[in-house]
Enzyme design. Structure first.
Site, PDB file in Angstrom:
ATOM      1  N   GLY A 127     -24.200  32.695  61.873  1.00 37.50           N
ATOM      2  CA  GLY A 127     -23.766  33.765  62.751  1.00 37.50           C
ATOM      3  C   GLY A 127     -24.828  34.845  62.850  1.00 37.50           C
ATOM      4  O   GLY A 127     -25.788  34.894  62.076  1.00 37.50           O
ATOM      5  N   CYS A 128     -24.650  35.735  63.822  1.00 35.95           N
ATOM      6  CA  CYS A 128     -25.660  36.768  64.065  1.00 35.95           C
ATOM      7  C   CYS A 128     -25.690  37.808  62.946  1.00 35.95           C
ATOM      8  O   CYS A 128     -26.760  38.091  62.388  1.00 35.95           O
ATOM      9  CB  CYS A 128     -25.426  37.419  65.419  1.00 35.95           C
ATOM     10  SG  CYS A 128     -23.709  37.896  65.744  1.00 35.95           S
ATOM     11  N   TYR A 129     -24.533  38.357  62.598  1.00 36.72           N
ATOM     12  CA  TYR A 129     -24.496  39.307  61.485  1.00 36.72           C
ATOM     13  C   TYR A 129     -24.997  38.670  60.186  1.00 36.72           C
ATOM     14  O   TYR A 129     -25.801  39.278  59.456  1.00 36.72           O
ATOM     15  CB  TYR A 129     -23.084  39.836  61.271  1.00 36.72           C
ATOM     16  CG  TYR A 129     -22.646  40.973  62.167  1.00 36.72           C
ATOM     17  CD1 TYR A 129     -23.375  42.162  62.240  1.00 36.72           C
ATOM     18  CD2 TYR A 129     -21.472  40.882  62.912  1.00 36.72           C
ATOM     19  CE1 TYR A 129     -22.945  43.211  63.040  1.00 36.72           C
ATOM     20  CE2 TYR A 129     -21.032  41.928  63.717  1.00 36.72           C
ATOM     21  CZ  TYR A 129     -21.773  43.097  63.779  1.00 36.72           C
ATOM     22  OH  TYR A 129     -21.344  44.144  64.561  1.00 36.72           O
TER      23      TYR A 129
END
Length: 346
Positions: A149-151
């Site tokens: 995921g991005c985070y």
């Protein structure tokens, strides 16, 4: 030439994949699949691609597609790829999944956080977590790559060097995350409506964000006990970009310069991670449109706490760019192939 396809062709992640694959010297985009936009030209949905992608988006036919491609990117929402990927794997097709369906090892944990049934356990064990700088050795031999995921990408690249050295107390970690509105996807939603979002900052999903167990799972590979961290995400009025600020209690007295040396050593062979000089604090604009992750370190000697600031473009390093980086690793190509874009500034 490696023939690739994109499934989930109407979203922002797919658009970034198309943009980046357009200049890739070894990958050819042969099909774009979209359930909602089948029969529509990709350039009708994204007019800025009218001289880049002339494909008409198709309905998924796994058998037909498997005969023409070597690799498929899944730019689908959660709970979609887990039902389709097994058929591609059975045909020997490499799958890179940008959704969360295969990131978590435990079916029970997936069900708790995603409120849905997990993929079959055999595929969860087969999947390799594709944090490119950390798991390249495993990605090389993987047929199923779970793109982070991005985070988690921003947070883990910031936290792993000191977690590995046992320099922070794992259960003292607090992560403050901020994302642009493109992280919410392209679907219409009131909370990202201009009048709702402009000149506004919102915290959301307190204690319940799906990226919490993903970050904890990855960090637990470096410590001998369970870890529980605090993560609070915020959406801010910008189009794209992520900044995470991580705080943790240090386990020993150490200076900013000493920790910076640890980071420089850890990432010296990784061209997409740039450790900033002491006193330089990166901004999201400085990685905009690129596959870079910029990191800054600060030790507060008064409180003996470490602050780590990590910035990425959520659609590139946080999604499509890292997916292509993983494709490069999987095929034995230089990691930077097709990704050597300087950030767009201002």
């Amino acid at each position: 030439m490696t023939n690739v396809a994109i499934i989930g062709g109407s979203g922002y992640g797919a658009a970034e994949l198309v943009r980046l694959l357009h200049i890739h010297p070894y990958a050819k985009l042969t099909a774009i699949i979209s359930h909602s936009k089948q029969g529509t030209d990709f350039s009708t949905v994204y007019p800025h691609m009218n001289q880049i992608a002339d494909q008409t988006m198709e309905q998924l036919d796994v058998k037909k597609l498997s005969e023409t491609i070597d690799l498929v990117f899944f730019a689908t929402p959660s709970n979609v790829s887990k039902t389709i990927i097994p058929d591609f794997l059975a045909s020997g097709i490499t799958c890179i999944d940008l959704s969360g369906d295969f990131r978590l090892h435990s079916p029970a944990v997936y069900q708790q956080w995603y409120q849905a049934e997990a993929a079959a356990e055999e595929y969860l064990h087969q999947a390799v977590y594709g944090l490119s700088e950390i798991n390249a050795a495993s990605v090389r031999s993987a047929k199923l790559i779970a793109n982070p995921g991005c985070y988690p990408t921003a947070a883990l690249l910031g936290l792993i060097p000191v977690t590995e050295k046992e320099l922070i107390e794992p259960n003292s970690i607090i992560i403050d995350g901020k994302t642009g509105v493109s992280g919410a996807g392209r679907s219409l939603s009131q909370h990202v409506h201009f009048a709702e979002m402009n000149e506004n900052v919102k915290a959301y999903k307190l204690g319940s964000h799906k990226h919490i167990p993903e970050i904890e799972q990855a960090l637990q590979e470096y410590i001998a006990a369970d870890i529980q961290l605090t993560f609070t995400p915020h959406i801010v009025p910008m189009t794209r970009g992520i900044m995470v600020t991580c705080y943790a209690k240090l386990t020993e007295n150490i200076t900013t310069a000493q920790i910076e040396t640890i980071y420089h050593t850890f990432y010296q062979q990784h061209p997409f991670v740039r450790v900033r000089a002491d006193g330089e604090v990166p901004t999201t604009k400085e990685v905009y449109g690129s596959n870079y992750c910029d990191i800054a370190i600060h030790v507060d000697e008064r409180t003996n706490r470490l602050t780590i600031i990590s910035v990425i473009d959520n659609l590139v390093k946080g999604a499509a760019g890292q997916a292509i980086q993983n494709m490069n690793i999987s095929n034995g190509w230089d990691q930077t192939t097709g990704l050597q874009h300087a950030p767009i500034y201002p």
